[in-house]
Design an enzyme around this catalytic site. Sequence first.
Site, PDB file in Angstrom:
ATOM      1  CE  LYS A   1      53.448  61.418  54.897  1.00 34.58           C
ATOM      2  NZ  LYS A   1      52.636  62.649  54.974  1.00 34.58           N
TER       3      LYS A   1
ATOM      4  CD  GLN B   1      48.957  62.766  55.935  1.00 31.31           C
ATOM      5  OE1 GLN B   1      50.097  62.593  56.337  1.00 31.31           O
ATOM      6  NE2 GLN B   1      48.688  62.891  54.643  1.00 31.31           N
TER       7      GLN B   1
ATOM      8  CG  ASP C   1      54.544  68.077  55.985  1.00 30.48           C
ATOM      9  OD1 ASP C   1      55.249  67.284  55.334  1.00 30.48           O
ATOM     10  OD2 ASP C   1      53.483  67.753  56.544  1.00 30.48           O
TER      11      ASP C   1
HETATM   12  C1  BQF Z   1      54.729  55.262  45.770  1.00 32.36           C
HETATM   13  C2  BQF Z   1      49.526  62.409  49.312  1.00 32.36           C
HETATM   14  C3  BQF Z   1      47.699  63.187  47.968  1.00 32.36           C
HETATM   15  C4  BQF Z   1      47.088  63.735  49.090  1.00 32.36           C
HETATM   16  C5  BQF Z   1      47.686  63.654  50.328  1.00 32.36           C
HETATM   17  C6  BQF Z   1      55.076  56.115  48.100  1.00 32.36           C
HETATM   18  C7  BQF Z   1      53.578  57.743  49.058  1.00 32.36           C
HETATM   19  C8  BQF Z   1      52.793  57.659  47.919  1.00 32.36           C
HETATM   20  C9  BQF Z   1      53.168  56.862  46.857  1.00 32.36           C
HETATM   21  C10 BQF Z   1      53.213  58.634  50.191  1.00 32.36           C
HETATM   22  C11 BQF Z   1      50.805  61.721  49.504  1.00 32.36           C
HETATM   23  C12 BQF Z   1      51.497  61.081  48.351  1.00 32.36           C
HETATM   24  C13 BQF Z   1      51.323  61.605  50.793  1.00 32.36           C
HETATM   25  C14 BQF Z   1      54.293  56.070  46.943  1.00 32.36           C
HETATM   26  C15 BQF Z   1      52.581  60.856  51.088  1.00 32.36           C
HETATM   27  C16 BQF Z   1      52.901  60.640  48.705  1.00 32.36           C
HETATM   28  O1  BQF Z   1      55.363  54.200  45.951  1.00 32.36           O
HETATM   29  O2  BQF Z   1      54.485  55.694  44.635  1.00 32.36           O
HETATM   30  C17 BQF Z   1      54.711  56.948  49.151  1.00 32.36           C
HETATM   31  O3  BQF Z   1      53.170  58.169  51.309  1.00 32.36           O
HETATM   32  N1  BQF Z   1      52.932  59.983  49.994  1.00 32.36           N
HETATM   33  C18 BQF Z   1      50.619  62.221  51.868  1.00 32.36           C
HETATM   34  O4  BQF Z   1      51.038  62.173  53.016  1.00 32.36           O
HETATM   35  O5  BQF Z   1      49.469  62.871  51.657  1.00 32.36           O
HETATM   36  C19 BQF Z   1      48.890  62.978  50.436  1.00 32.36           C
HETATM   37  C20 BQF Z   1      48.920  62.524  48.068  1.00 32.36           C
END
Ligand code: BQF
Length: 297
Positions: free
Chosen positions: A54, A98, A121
């Site tokens: 991010k 986060q 968010d």
């Molecule tokens: C991709 C997340 C579960 C728990 C906490 C690109 C992300 C993921 C996949 C990403 C996620 C999932 C995020 C891909 C943020 C999505 O290319 O498929 C980006 O960074 N995500 C998070 O901050 O916390 C999580 C999933």
Amino acid sequence: MSANVIDGKKVAKLIREQVSEDIQYWVSHGQRAPKLQAVIVGNNPASHTYVKAKTKACGEVGIESDTLILPDTVSETQVIEAIEKLNHNDEVDGILLQLPLPGHLPSWNIIEAIDYRKDVDGFHPMNMGRLAVGQPSFRPCTPAGIMELFNYYSIATKGKHAVIIGASNIVGKPMTLMISREDGAGKATVTLCHQYTKDLTRHTINADILISAAGTPKLITGPMIKEGAVVIDVGINRVADPDNERGYRLVGDCDFESTQEKANWITPVPGGVGPMTVAMLMKNTLLAAKDAIYQSE
Ligand code: BQF
């Protein structure tokens, strides 16, 4: 038949480019760059990876960012104090807490401490509540990103039957609100399934649009879906893979091979919904800097 693959990576890039151009214009007119402040509690490796992705995206679009890392021994009061400091810091436009937080911390109490005008968010009850009643609000990034994908690919939701699997506050609940709203985009009929739903297939087989955010690999297979359905896979699951240098690979909730034979549209994992989540965070941070949602306050 084989499904059309929805390219979330491409659409996310377009959104980030729009945000970047907007910020360049904004800054060239004497405004300071937007700033996103990330907060991580503890050392969950996935959380650190997500925040790095991010803040990297921030750098690419011209958003300043900073990361506060608190030890996993902090108390609820200490996290709330740190957040209140950021609430009062005029240089911080967006606060990203986060998730998940370490188990001893009550996430929703802490989220409630974030100034809702900095809640990029969209998880604060003020934003959730405003979303529920159709007032302007920050929208949770993942469902907002899915709505953008429908828009980009001209996938109609009006009058369609959407089946959502997973009732989390992060994806399933706000997705339900967005896709079913009667004004603007949405206008779908919704079935919200969760871990206590009996006979999942009885619901999924009727879905014109199936959105799975369960976190279970191969939960959805071809026989469970309707011919021609739109299948949105929100699952991000790590499965062991000795051939991969990291020792694992990412898979969604859908068995891609069998679902793509029946679906009309499908999102891949990786490269589907995930990149949209990050792009929408950039968009929300720009909106926060512009006070674009809460202009009257
Ligand atoms: C991709 C997340 C579960 C728990 C906490 C690109 C992300 C993921 C996949 C990403 C996620 C999932 C995020 C891909 C943020 C999505 O290319 O498929 C980006 O960074 N995500 C998070 O901050 O916390 C999580 C999933």
